[in-house]
Design a protein around this motif. Structure first.
Motif, PDB file in Angstrom:
ATOM      1  N   CYS A  37      91.068  53.931  -3.060  1.00 56.93           N
ATOM      2  CA  CYS A  37      90.826  55.257  -2.500  1.00 56.93           C
ATOM      3  C   CYS A  37      89.857  55.198  -1.317  1.00 56.93           C
ATOM      4  CB  CYS A  37      90.287  56.188  -3.588  1.00 56.93           C
ATOM      5  SG  CYS A  37      91.505  56.608  -4.851  1.00 56.93           S
ATOM      6  N   GLN A  41      90.813  56.195   2.793  1.00 60.18           N
ATOM      7  CA  GLN A  41      90.075  57.163   3.608  1.00 60.18           C
ATOM      8  C   GLN A  41      89.581  56.553   4.918  1.00 60.18           C
ATOM      9  OE1 GLN A  41      87.470  59.989   1.175  1.00 60.18           O
ATOM     10  NE2 GLN A  41      87.872  58.382  -0.327  1.00 60.18           N
ATOM     11  N   ASP A  61      95.976  62.401 -12.763  1.00 58.87           N
ATOM     12  CA  ASP A  61      95.076  62.983 -11.757  1.00 58.87           C
ATOM     13  C   ASP A  61      94.744  61.971 -10.662  1.00 58.87           C
ATOM     14  OD1 ASP A  61      95.058  65.334 -13.155  1.00 58.87           O
ATOM     15  OD2 ASP A  61      93.157  64.946 -14.182  1.00 58.87           O
ATOM     16  N   ALA A  62      94.565  60.724 -11.065  1.00 54.62           N
ATOM     17  CA  ALA A  62      94.237  59.672 -10.097  1.00 54.62           C
ATOM     18  C   ALA A  62      95.404  59.427  -9.147  1.00 54.62           C
ATOM     19  CB  ALA A  62      93.873  58.383 -10.831  1.00 54.62           C
ATOM     20  N   GLU A  64      97.652  61.620  -8.290  1.00 54.37           N
ATOM     21  CA  GLU A  64      97.726  62.780  -7.406  1.00 54.37           C
ATOM     22  C   GLU A  64      96.688  62.679  -6.294  1.00 54.37           C
ATOM     23  OE1 GLU A  64      98.073  67.642  -7.814  1.00 54.37           O
ATOM     24  OE2 GLU A  64      97.734  66.385  -9.590  1.00 54.37           O
ATOM     25  N   LYS A  65      95.517  62.127  -6.619  1.00 58.34           N
ATOM     26  CA  LYS A  65      94.471  61.966  -5.609  1.00 58.34           C
ATOM     27  C   LYS A  65      94.893  60.974  -4.529  1.00 58.34           C
ATOM     28  CE  LYS A  65      89.652  60.639  -4.891  1.00 58.34           C
ATOM     29  NZ  LYS A  65      88.382  60.161  -5.521  1.00 58.34           N
ATOM     30  N   SER A  68      97.211  62.659  -2.201  1.00 55.38           N
ATOM     31  CA  SER A  68      96.536  63.641  -1.349  1.00 55.38           C
ATOM     32  C   SER A  68      95.738  62.971  -0.239  1.00 55.38           C
ATOM     33  CB  SER A  68      95.615  64.530  -2.188  1.00 55.38           C
ATOM     34  OG  SER A  68      94.536  63.774  -2.736  1.00 55.38           O
ATOM     35  N   LEU A  69      95.239  61.749  -0.513  1.00 53.08           N
ATOM     36  CA  LEU A  69      94.478  61.014   0.496  1.00 53.08           C
ATOM     37  C   LEU A  69      95.386  60.402   1.557  1.00 53.08           C
ATOM     38  CD1 LEU A  69      91.887  59.107  -1.756  1.00 53.08           C
ATOM     39  CD2 LEU A  69      91.425  61.044  -0.238  1.00 53.08           C
TER      40      LEU A  69
END
Length: 374
Positions: A37, A41, A61-62, A64-65, A68-69
């Motif tokens: 992650c 970024q 959830d991870a 999905e993150k 999104s990144l």
């Protein structure tokens, strides 16, 4: 065009697969979710490959993150199992495609680079070395044969393992000999071993050799690894290699070391390895009959040998070679009959057909009546 690709996986087979087919890109591998992650970024990669086997480990959830990144990149899921129940959810969070692993190179690249793969293949196929006298003994002047000869000459200048793929009778062993002949090892020994013809109980001693006292009446004898020396060892029908020998062969390929059966002494192996099969190793891997890590080690450069029906323009040249020893020729109608046939047995079947016709007729010109197919 070179892409920035992040691969999130702890699986060695997945990583080797990506190295093999995506090695000309900027590859980065991650086993840590947090590191992945943070890096996304900072860099914004073009492509992110997520190993489905880690789905339960880090949770939805991870995942999905990560999606999104990846604001400027495309996310794909590599799956070695059925994840059809999550397809809609994956699409919802931004996953572009779910790729079943393992898969063929052509399919893999077409999914990741739908607009670039065709251009890549065309540019590669246009590079033909027109004059390779060392390979003149390989009969055929069709476009496919010209491409194949160019490829063989190119890979012969390296020491990487090669995997010859193709139907039975296409001449995989002949092409393996061609690579050896034009390589820097051409004056060194060449050994060809058909793994399908060696009983499992003898295969290890045949390859590794034995030390005296290894078993009752055992004597010290060298195996093919030792006999090949600095030359080339061609292992045909590699798909028939037993499950117990597969990790041992993998160790030899990776470490260049082996031990004779019954010996504690380490021997070094400087042999160039070539492999061949007409079996579907992808399916064998899926069924657990062939190790994926061994496959990706021997298939660094897979070479497809085209069936005779895809190089039919070579039939007249091949027929002429087979006819020479009998001092006979084909009538026009006989040649037409050969050209119209599909040749499921490939070059081996063509040679047998020509030989049969030569034996059955006393005429110097073979008519179409003597051309028969079994």
């Amino acid at each position: 065009m070179e892409k920035s690709i992040f691969v999130y996986s702890c699986d060695i087979a997945v990583r080797e697969f990506c190295k093999q087919y995506l090695g000309n890109n900027r590859l980065e591998f991650y086993s840590s979710y947090d590191c992945l992650c943070s890096r996304i970024q900072l860099v914004s990669p073009d492509i992110i490959l997520l190993d489905y086997s880690l789905f339960e480990f880090i949770g939805p959830d991870a995942w999905e993150k990560v999606c999104s990144l990846a604001v400027s990149g495309t996310v794909y899921v590599l799956s070695q199992e059925d994840c059809s129940s999550f397809v809609n959810w994956f699409k919802k969070i931004g996953v572009k495609e779910i790729i079943e692993f393992p898969c063929r190179e052509e399919f893999f690249l077409s999914v990741l680079f739908p607009d670039e793969k065709t251009c890549l293949r065309e540019s590669e196929s246009s590079e033909i070395i027109s004059d390779i006298p060392e390979l003149d003994f390989l009969v055929g002047s069709s476009l496919k044969m010209k491409h194949l000869k160019s490829l063989l000459f190119q890979v012969a200048q390296t020491d990487v393992p090669l995997l010859f793929l193709g139907e039975s009778g296409t001449g995989k062993s002949l092409f393996a000999q061609a690579v050896h002949r034009v390589s820097g090892r051409g004056q060194k020994p060449f050994y060809s071993v058909n793994m399908g013809s060696i009983p499992d109980s003898l295969a290890e001693t045949e390859l590794f050799g034995t030390d005296s006292g290894a078993f009752t009446d055992a004597v010290c004898r060298e195996g093919y690894f030792s006999a090949a020396g600095d030359g080339t060892l061609f292992l045909d029908e590699i798909g028939e290699l037993s499950a117990s020998l597969q990790p041992k062969l993998l160790h030899v390929l990776e470490s260049k070391e082996y031990r004779k059966v019954g010996s504690a002494k380490i021997s070094h192996c400087n042999t160039r390895f070539l492999f061949a099969t007409n079996a579907d190793l992808q399916k064998a891997m899926e069924e657990g009959r062939f190790r994926s890590d061994l496959y990706y080690r021997i298939a660094i450069i897979p070479i497809e040998i085209p069936p005779l029906r895809e190089r039919a323009s070579d039939i007249p040249e091949l027929s002429h070679v087979f006819l020479e020893e009998h001092k006979k020729a084909l009538s026009d109608k006989a040649l037409d009959k050969l050209m119209d046939y599909s040749w499921p047995g490939n070059i081996r079947e063509l040679k047998n057909c020509i030989t049969r016709a030569c034996v059955m007729t006393k005429d110097d010109i073979i008519s179409e009546n003597y051309i028969s197919f079994c």
